[in-house]
Design a protein around this motif. Structure first.
Motif, PDB file in Angstrom:
ATOM      1  N   GLY A 340      -5.008  26.714  23.957  1.00 30.97           N
ATOM      2  CA  GLY A 340      -3.885  25.944  23.441  1.00 30.97           C
ATOM      3  C   GLY A 340      -3.807  25.946  21.924  1.00 30.97           C
ATOM      4  O   GLY A 340      -4.820  26.031  21.226  1.00 30.97           O
ATOM      5  N   VAL A 341      -2.602  25.857  21.405  1.00 31.67           N
ATOM      6  CA  VAL A 341      -2.396  25.772  19.965  1.00 31.67           C
ATOM      7  C   VAL A 341      -1.203  24.858  19.693  1.00 31.67           C
ATOM      8  O   VAL A 341      -0.198  24.912  20.399  1.00 31.67           O
ATOM      9  CB  VAL A 341      -2.164  27.171  19.342  1.00 31.67           C
ATOM     10  CG1 VAL A 341      -0.960  27.849  19.964  1.00 31.67           C
ATOM     11  CG2 VAL A 341      -2.006  27.082  17.829  1.00 31.67           C
ATOM     12  N   VAL A 342      -1.349  24.004  18.720  1.00 27.89           N
ATOM     13  CA  VAL A 342      -0.265  23.131  18.275  1.00 27.89           C
ATOM     14  C   VAL A 342       0.137  23.554  16.867  1.00 27.89           C
ATOM     15  O   VAL A 342      -0.715  23.716  15.989  1.00 27.89           O
ATOM     16  CB  VAL A 342      -0.698  21.653  18.293  1.00 27.89           C
ATOM     17  CG1 VAL A 342       0.300  20.787  17.535  1.00 27.89           C
ATOM     18  CG2 VAL A 342      -0.816  21.163  19.731  1.00 27.89           C
ATOM     19  N   THR A 343       1.436  23.768  16.665  1.00 27.74           N
ATOM     20  CA  THR A 343       1.944  24.085  15.337  1.00 27.74           C
ATOM     21  C   THR A 343       2.932  23.004  14.913  1.00 27.74           C
ATOM     22  O   THR A 343       3.711  22.505  15.732  1.00 27.74           O
ATOM     23  CB  THR A 343       2.641  25.457  15.308  1.00 27.74           C
ATOM     24  OG1 THR A 343       3.647  25.499  16.321  1.00 27.74           O
ATOM     25  CG2 THR A 343       1.647  26.569  15.554  1.00 27.74           C
ATOM     26  N   ILE A 344       2.855  22.644  13.651  1.00 27.43           N
ATOM     27  CA  ILE A 344       3.740  21.638  13.071  1.00 27.43           C
ATOM     28  C   ILE A 344       4.598  22.347  12.037  1.00 27.43           C
ATOM     29  O   ILE A 344       4.080  22.875  11.045  1.00 27.43           O
ATOM     30  CB  ILE A 344       2.937  20.489  12.443  1.00 27.43           C
ATOM     31  CG1 ILE A 344       2.030  19.848  13.504  1.00 27.43           C
ATOM     32  CG2 ILE A 344       3.863  19.447  11.821  1.00 27.43           C
ATOM     33  CD1 ILE A 344       1.017  18.876  12.927  1.00 27.43           C
ATOM     34  N   GLU A 345       5.903  22.397  12.275  1.00 25.42           N
ATOM     35  CA  GLU A 345       6.824  23.140  11.431  1.00 25.42           C
ATOM     36  C   GLU A 345       7.781  22.181  10.741  1.00 25.42           C
ATOM     37  O   GLU A 345       8.451  21.380  11.398  1.00 25.42           O
ATOM     38  CB  GLU A 345       7.609  24.148  12.272  1.00 25.42           C
ATOM     39  CG  GLU A 345       6.714  25.152  12.983  1.00 25.42           C
ATOM     40  CD  GLU A 345       7.465  25.999  13.987  1.00 25.42           C
ATOM     41  OE1 GLU A 345       8.663  25.719  14.197  1.00 25.42           O
ATOM     42  OE2 GLU A 345       6.864  26.910  14.567  1.00 25.42           O
ATOM     43  N   ILE A 346       7.817  22.269   9.421  1.00 22.39           N
ATOM     44  CA  ILE A 346       8.661  21.419   8.597  1.00 22.39           C
ATOM     45  C   ILE A 346       9.478  22.331   7.681  1.00 22.39           C
ATOM     46  O   ILE A 346       8.901  23.217   7.042  1.00 22.39           O
ATOM     47  CB  ILE A 346       7.814  20.446   7.757  1.00 22.39           C
ATOM     48  CG1 ILE A 346       6.910  19.607   8.671  1.00 22.39           C
ATOM     49  CG2 ILE A 346       8.691  19.536   6.910  1.00 22.39           C
ATOM     50  CD1 ILE A 346       5.874  18.808   7.921  1.00 22.39           C
ATOM     51  N   PRO A 347      10.782  22.199   7.629  1.00 18.49           N
ATOM     52  CA  PRO A 347      11.593  23.086   6.800  1.00 18.49           C
ATOM     53  C   PRO A 347      11.072  23.173   5.367  1.00 18.49           C
ATOM     54  O   PRO A 347      10.813  22.161   4.714  1.00 18.49           O
ATOM     55  CB  PRO A 347      12.982  22.438   6.845  1.00 18.49           C
ATOM     56  CG  PRO A 347      13.015  21.689   8.141  1.00 18.49           C
ATOM     57  CD  PRO A 347      11.615  21.182   8.332  1.00 18.49           C
ATOM     58  N   GLY A 348      10.887  24.412   4.891  1.00 13.82           N
ATOM     59  CA  GLY A 348      10.463  24.634   3.524  1.00 13.82           C
ATOM     60  C   GLY A 348       9.002  24.379   3.254  1.00 13.82           C
ATOM     61  O   GLY A 348       8.566  24.418   2.103  1.00 13.82           O
ATOM     62  N   GLN A 349       8.195  24.128   4.311  1.00 14.10           N
ATOM     63  CA  GLN A 349       6.774  23.847   4.152  1.00 14.10           C
ATOM     64  C   GLN A 349       5.957  24.883   4.919  1.00 14.10           C
ATOM     65  O   GLN A 349       6.467  25.544   5.833  1.00 14.10           O
ATOM     66  CB  GLN A 349       6.453  22.446   4.688  1.00 14.10           C
ATOM     67  CG  GLN A 349       7.206  21.314   4.030  1.00 14.10           C
ATOM     68  CD  GLN A 349       6.588  20.894   2.703  1.00 14.10           C
ATOM     69  OE1 GLN A 349       5.603  21.473   2.257  1.00 14.10           O
ATOM     70  NE2 GLN A 349       7.164  19.894   2.071  1.00 14.10           N
ATOM     71  N   PRO A 350       4.677  25.028   4.571  1.00 15.80           N
ATOM     72  CA  PRO A 350       3.837  25.920   5.374  1.00 15.80           C
ATOM     73  C   PRO A 350       3.714  25.408   6.804  1.00 15.80           C
ATOM     74  O   PRO A 350       3.725  24.200   7.052  1.00 15.80           O
ATOM     75  CB  PRO A 350       2.469  25.849   4.665  1.00 15.80           C
ATOM     76  CG  PRO A 350       2.749  25.285   3.311  1.00 15.80           C
ATOM     77  CD  PRO A 350       3.954  24.411   3.452  1.00 15.80           C
ATOM     78  N   THR A 351       3.616  26.321   7.761  1.00 11.48           N
ATOM     79  CA  THR A 351       3.338  25.942   9.134  1.00 11.48           C
ATOM     80  C   THR A 351       1.891  25.484   9.235  1.00 11.48           C
ATOM     81  O   THR A 351       0.980  26.171   8.773  1.00 11.48           O
ATOM     82  CB  THR A 351       3.578  27.128  10.087  1.00 11.48           C
ATOM     83  OG1 THR A 351       4.957  27.476  10.065  1.00 11.48           O
ATOM     84  CG2 THR A 351       3.176  26.775  11.511  1.00 11.48           C
ATOM     85  N   VAL A 352       1.665  24.315   9.837  1.00  9.21           N
ATOM     86  CA  VAL A 352       0.311  23.791  10.022  1.00  9.21           C
ATOM     87  C   VAL A 352      -0.098  24.062  11.468  1.00  9.21           C
ATOM     88  O   VAL A 352       0.631  23.727  12.407  1.00  9.21           O
ATOM     89  CB  VAL A 352       0.242  22.286   9.720  1.00  9.21           C
ATOM     90  CG1 VAL A 352      -1.168  21.751   9.940  1.00  9.21           C
ATOM     91  CG2 VAL A 352       0.699  22.016   8.275  1.00  9.21           C
TER      92      VAL A 352
END
Length: 414
Positions: A340-352
């Motif tokens: 499993g992998v969780v990604t946090i995506e925020i416009p204009g920011q690095p993907t965490v």
């Protein structure tokens, strides 16, 4: 289907492509990580509007005229050429790596719907780290396709520079608080962030500054996991004997494998607390409190985009903290097997990115804490596992560990 060769061109109308269609890139790269992108460029071949670069950190252009779904070696772009602004003269599809070179590629291809395909392999390249695969372009009032297959020195950042874009400085984990001078102004909002930040160890943190007074925009928290495990497949070493052999080779049940759910506990700045999860049909809401919405429930892992929680970052000032978790509702009691992998995506920011790489057999995993620290979003890796004991459920054990104080009762999905 028409098979294109390198350098060949043709009108989309002659291929029967007169409306929206999919552009599918199948990149066979083995263990080498390859990033695919679509650059929407102007008549001068420049990325004059950064919003029309679609890639892992910005998965759609304005009005969804271009979107991408990334699923392992396959990347599917949906394009609606008729709705693109006149300033976008060409869509350029690329692949890039920072690990090896394009000569390592296996049998790969680019397909336009069911109408045309362009095949290529690593034998077509040398030591280039990027390749311009193909392009859709306007000429004489009509859209055409060109099979390019051109190797390109440098990786994704070099491609961005080639098309006239600029890369945002990478964010770094926040240091311990010390007296500092007045902070420098944030980077301009039109920079594109190519960076991915993987939080490696429990307790690792990253602090993300707001780009402007409008907040963080549409925050996407995505959970994805190994689809093969849900289809009864696993590495050969796990299939031979013992518990895992029985587990992965058992007859398919109602869902045929893993049902891994994403959810969250939240606390608002005013003190309200609750949960958003599929269990109990607590889907939340995006446009009203709690400004957190669970998009759906993927019971098998077969939906390529996985499961998504969307947080309305425009109202982030009203959110104090969000604890993101995953729960094995049915199937494999081994988190390492889920991959499993969780990604946090925020416009204009690095993907965490946070990976669930433990072999714990507890059903519940607290993955990450998103907190409002003086208006800035701080993400902390937790990856702490919980199991039920007696009358205490796994949900309740996690709740008590992080002091949310909710009341819990047994529940199920419809």
């Amino acid at each position: 289907m028409t098979n294109f060769t390198r350098g060949q061109k043709g009108k989309l109308a002659d291929l029967g492509l007169n409306g929206p269609f999919a552009v599918t890139l199948d990149i066979v790269s083995g263990s080498m990580e390859v990033d695919v992108s679509c650059f929407g460029v102007d008549a001068a071949g420049k990325l004059s509007d950064d919003r029309y670069m679609v890639f892992f950190n910005q998965k759609s252009s304005p009005d969804n005229t271009i979107t991408v779904d990334l699923n392992g070696p396959r990347s599917t772009f949906q394009v609606d050429l008729a709705r693109l602004p006149a300033s976008i003269d060409k869509l350029v599809f690329t692949a890039a790596t920072e690990q090896g070179s394009m000569r390592a590629l296996g049998n790969s291809s680019m397909a336009l719907g069911q109408a045309a395909t362009f095949a290529f392999t690593g034998n077509d390249f040398q030591d280039e780290k990027a390749v311009i695969i193909g392009e859709l372009y306007r000429r004489d009032g009509s859209w055409r396709f060109g099979a390019v297959g051109q190797g390109f020195a440098g990786g994704l950042a070099a491609l961005l520079k080639h098309f006239g874009g600029s890369e945002a400085p990478q964010s770094a984990p926040a240091p311990a608080p010390i007296p500092v001078p007045t902070p420098a102004a944030p980077p301009p909002a039109n920079k594109i962030s190519l960076s991915k930040i993987r939080l490696e160890k429990r307790g690792d943190k990253i602090s993300l500054d707001k780009r402007d007074s409008g907040g963080y925009g549409r925050i996407r928290v995505n959970l994805n996991w190994n689809q093969n495990a849900s289809q009864g497949q696993a590495p050969a070493s796990k299939l031979d004997t013992g518990f895992l052999g029985k587990l992965f080779n058992k007859p398919a049940g109602r869902s045929g494998g893993i049902d891994l759910d994403i959810g969250c506990l939240f606390e608002m700045s005013g003190g309200a607390k609750s949960a958003v999860q599929a269990l109990g049909n607590s889907w939340g809401a995006y446009d009203r409190p709690p400004y957190i919405h669970l998009e759906g429930d993927d019971r098998t892992g077969s939906i390529s985009s996985g499961e998504n929680i969307f947080i309305n970052g425009t109202h982030f000032d009203q959110i104090k903290r969000v604890l993101v978790y995953a729960f094995i509702y049915e199937g494999v009691p081994n988190w390492a097997a889920t991959d499993g992998v969780v990604t946090i995506e925020i416009p204009g920011q690095p993907t965490v990115e946070v990976r669930l790489d433990s072999d714990s057999q507890h059903a519940m995993c607290a993955i990450a804490m998103l907190e409002n620290h003086g208006g800035n979003l701080q993400v902390t890796k937790l990856v702490e596992y919980f199991g039920g004991q007696g009358k205490i459920t796994a949900h309740q054990a996690m709740d008590e560990r992080y002091n949310f104080g909710l009341n819990w009762k047994a529940g199920r999905k419809d």
